[in-house]
Write a protein that holds these residues in place. Structure first.
Motif, short mmCIF file in Angstrom:
data_model
loop_
_atom_site.label_atom_id
_atom_site.label_comp_id
_atom_site.label_asym_id
_atom_site.label_seq_id
_atom_site.Cartn_x
_atom_site.Cartn_y
_atom_site.Cartn_z
N HIS A 118 -3.18 10.21 12.12
CA HIS A 118 -2.13 9.52 11.78
C HIS A 118 -1.49 10.66 10.58
CE1 HIS A 118 -2.44 6.28 14.35
NE2 HIS A 118 -3.83 6.20 14.11
N ARG A 119 -0.32 10.53 10.15
CA ARG A 119 0.15 11.74 9.03
C ARG A 119 0.09 10.61 7.31
NH1 ARG A 119 5.25 14.86 9.40
NH2 ARG A 119 4.16 15.25 6.62
N ALA A 120 0.92 9.25 7.53
CA ALA A 120 0.56 9.04 6.39
C ALA A 120 -0.75 8.66 6.04
CB ALA A 120 1.45 7.80 6.20
N PHE A 121 -0.58 8.91 4.58
CA PHE A 121 -2.14 8.24 3.77
C PHE A 121 -1.62 7.76 2.23
CE2 PHE A 121 -5.39 9.02 0.92
CZ PHE A 121 -6.96 9.55 1.85
N SER A 122 -2.24 6.60 2.24
CA SER A 122 -2.04 5.04 0.77
C SER A 122 -3.68 5.19 0.47
CB SER A 122 -1.92 4.76 1.70
OG SER A 122 -2.02 3.05 1.09
N PRO A 123 -4.15 5.80 -0.20
CA PRO A 123 -5.53 5.37 -1.59
C PRO A 123 -5.66 3.95 -1.72
CG PRO A 123 -4.36 7.45 -2.52
CD PRO A 123 -3.78 6.41 -1.62
N ALA A 124 -4.18 3.14 -1.46
CA ALA A 124 -4.33 1.61 -1.69
C ALA A 124 -4.88 0.78 -0.58
CB ALA A 124 -2.66 1.17 -2.16
N LEU A 125 -4.18 1.77 0.40
CA LEU A 125 -4.50 0.75 1.88
C LEU A 125 -6.66 1.06 3.17
CD1 LEU A 125 -0.91 0.43 3.79
CD2 LEU A 125 -2.43 -1.11 2.76
N GLY A 126 -6.97 2.45 1.67
CA GLY A 126 -8.27 2.75 2.24
C GLY A 126 -7.88 4.35 3.30
N GLY A 127 -6.63 4.95 3.32
CA GLY A 127 -6.55 6.09 3.83
C GLY A 127 -5.77 6.17 4.99
N ALA A 128 -5.80 7.36 5.93
CA ALA A 128 -4.74 7.19 6.99
C ALA A 128 -4.43 5.68 7.48
CB ALA A 128 -5.77 8.27 8.20
N VAL A 129 -3.04 6.11 7.81
CA VAL A 129 -2.33 4.93 8.25
C VAL A 129 -1.36 5.03 9.17
CG1 VAL A 129 -2.85 2.89 5.75
CG2 VAL A 129 -1.03 4.39 6.38
N CYS A 130 -1.12 4.35 10.77
CA CYS A 130 -0.41 4.67 11.54
C CYS A 130 1.10 3.82 10.51
CB CYS A 130 0.06 4.25 12.44
SG CYS A 130 -0.39 2.01 12.35
N SER A 131 2.63 4.93 11.25
CA SER A 131 3.57 4.57 11.25
C SER A 131 4.35 3.21 11.07
CB SER A 131 4.76 5.37 11.89
OG SER A 131 4.72 4.59 13.26
N ALA A 132 3.60 2.10 11.86
CA ALA A 132 4.12 0.60 11.37
C ALA A 132 3.48 -0.17 11.10
CB ALA A 132 3.40 0.47 13.08
N CYS A 133 2.22 0.87 10.18
CA CYS A 133 1.57 0.30 8.35
C CYS A 133 1.53 0.84 7.12
CB CYS A 133 -0.43 0.05 8.73
SG CYS A 133 -0.60 -0.60 10.19
N ARG A 134 2.70 2.20 7.53
CA ARG A 134 2.48 2.71 6.31
C ARG A 134 3.60 2.06 5.64
NH1 ARG A 134 7.80 6.81 5.83
NH2 ARG A 134 7.52 7.56 4.32
N PRO A 135 2.94 1.90 4.01
CA PRO A 135 4.58 1.36 3.35
C PRO A 135 5.37 2.42 3.26
CG PRO A 135 1.82 1.12 2.28
CD PRO A 135 1.61 1.59 3.20
N GLN A 136 6.12 1.87 1.92
CA GLN A 136 7.35 2.87 1.96
C GLN A 136 6.81 3.57 0.58
OE1 GLN A 136 11.05 0.95 0.69
NE2 GLN A 136 12.04 2.58 0.29
N GLY A 137 7.31 5.50 0.88
CA GLY A 137 6.85 5.66 -0.34
C GLY A 137 5.54 6.22 -0.27
N THR A 138 4.86 5.80 0.75
CA THR A 138 3.23 7.03 1.12
C THR A 138 3.66 7.95 1.34
OG1 THR A 138 2.39 4.61 2.22
CG2 THR A 138 1.48 6.40 2.71
N ALA A 139 2.38 9.38 0.86
CA ALA A 139 2.02 10.23 0.96
C ALA A 139 2.34 11.03 3.10
CB ALA A 139 1.02 11.04 0.27
N LEU A 140 3.07 11.93 3.34
CA LEU A 140 3.45 12.35 4.35
C LEU A 140 2.27 13.75 4.44
CD1 LEU A 140 6.61 11.13 5.47
CD2 LEU A 140 4.36 9.89 6.23
N PRO A 141 1.30 13.99 4.53
CA PRO A 141 0.57 14.97 4.40
C PRO A 141 0.84 15.65 6.20
CG PRO A 141 -0.98 13.25 4.00
CD PRO A 141 0.39 12.86 4.16
N THR A 142 0.30 16.79 6.16
CA THR A 142 0.58 17.34 7.77
C THR A 142 -0.51 16.79 8.43
OG1 THR A 142 -0.40 19.31 6.54
CG2 THR A 142 1.53 19.24 6.77
N THR A 143 -0.63 16.74 9.62
CA THR A 143 -2.06 16.37 10.45
C THR A 143 -3.17 17.06 9.59
OG1 THR A 143 -0.76 16.06 12.41
CG2 THR A 143 -2.91 16.06 13.02
N GLU A 144 -2.93 18.52 9.70
CA GLU A 144 -4.02 19.48 9.83
C GLU A 144 -4.88 19.37 8.36
OE1 GLU A 144 -0.87 20.70 10.20
OE2 GLU A 144 -1.25 21.93 12.40
N THR A 145 -3.91 18.34 6.90
CA THR A 145 -4.47 18.22 6.20
C THR A 145 -5.21 17.50 6.23
OG1 THR A 145 -2.36 18.95 4.75
CG2 THR A 145 -4.15 17.06 3.91
#
Length: 242
Positions: A164-191
């Motif tokens: 998944h692209r979104a990454f949230s430290p507060a939620l524990g790492g990568a998150v899907c689009s449905a779980c992604r909080p507003q303002g979450t970082a969107l790194p590339t898949t390669e990252t």
């Protein structure tokens, strides 16, 4: 007189009075040790440079009322000499030492963190990998050992298969689009794949990552560590100014 002997790596210290110094040692069997090295700041000190940061030592302490007292030190491996000769390695080792201190200061059992830190610092000394990659790999693994392993493929919230692209430290790492909080970082898949390679020790993949993806991954690791430690890691500023 009660004494104990152990091996450890010096992770910090500060001045005490005119000639003494409080040394902080991450030990194999006694957790994080804070002990007084008497007279160490005098030119004729019998301990001298053996208690500099990043030195791997065999040490003996006398148990004191408030602070233990270092009574004997033998050098196992002089990591500090190679670390001090390379600014990038020194910067990485400083962050490693501070993070290890924060993760173990309230933990009575620190053997795994100790072995992980020694391995990471030895790798820096031997120039096995670029220092920043070694640092990021160490930080991810240290957080995992402490119980905060980031989810880097499946969604940290719902478990949906990734990457998944979104990454949230507060939620524990990568998150899907449905779980992604507003303002979450969107790194590339390669990252995200690069982070997974660092955590698993896939160095061929990690070292083949493009520089901009590697830099993005480093920022995510920094965010993740500071979120879960709930405090600013001061030595990160060395990296920011490098």
């Amino acid at each position: 007189m009660r004494t104990y002997r152990d091996e450890g790596i010096v992770v910090g210290g500060h001045k005490l009075g005119e000639a003494d110094r409080i040394i902080v040692i991450l030990s194999r069997n006694h957790g994080l040790v804070r002990a007084v090295a008497k007279g160490i700041r005098r030119t004729k000190s019998r301990f001298g440079s053996r208690l500099e940061p990043f030195m791997l030592i065999d040490f003996q302490c006398h148990v004191g009322r408030n602070l233990d007292i270092v009574t004997q030190v033998e050098l196992i491996d002089p990591f500090a000499r190679a670390i001090a000769a390379d600014y990038d390695a020194y910067s990485a080792a400083s962050v490693m030492a501070e993070t290890a201190t924060r993760l173990t200061e309230a933990e009575p059992r620190t053997r795994t963190q100790y072995l992980l830190l020694v391995s990471a610092v030895r790798s820096l000394c031997n120039r096995e990998h670029p220092p920043r990659l070694s640092l990021d790999a160490y930080l991810l693994r240290a957080m995992a050992v402490a119980g905060w392993a980031p989810s880097l493929m499946d969604c940290a919230q719902c478990g949906e298969s990734g990457p998944h692209r979104a990454f949230s430290p507060a939620l524990g790492g990568a998150v899907c689009s449905a779980c992604r909080p507003q303002g979450t970082a969107l790194p590339t898949t390669e990252t995200i794949i690069h982070l997974a390679a660092l955590l698993s020790g896939d160095w061929n993949r990690a070292e083949a990552t493009a520089e901009h993806n590697s830099a993005e991954a480093s920022r995510l690791v920094m965010m993740y560590v500071q979120w879960h430690l709930e405090r600013h890691v001061k030595s990160f500023s060395i990296l920011e100014n490098a």
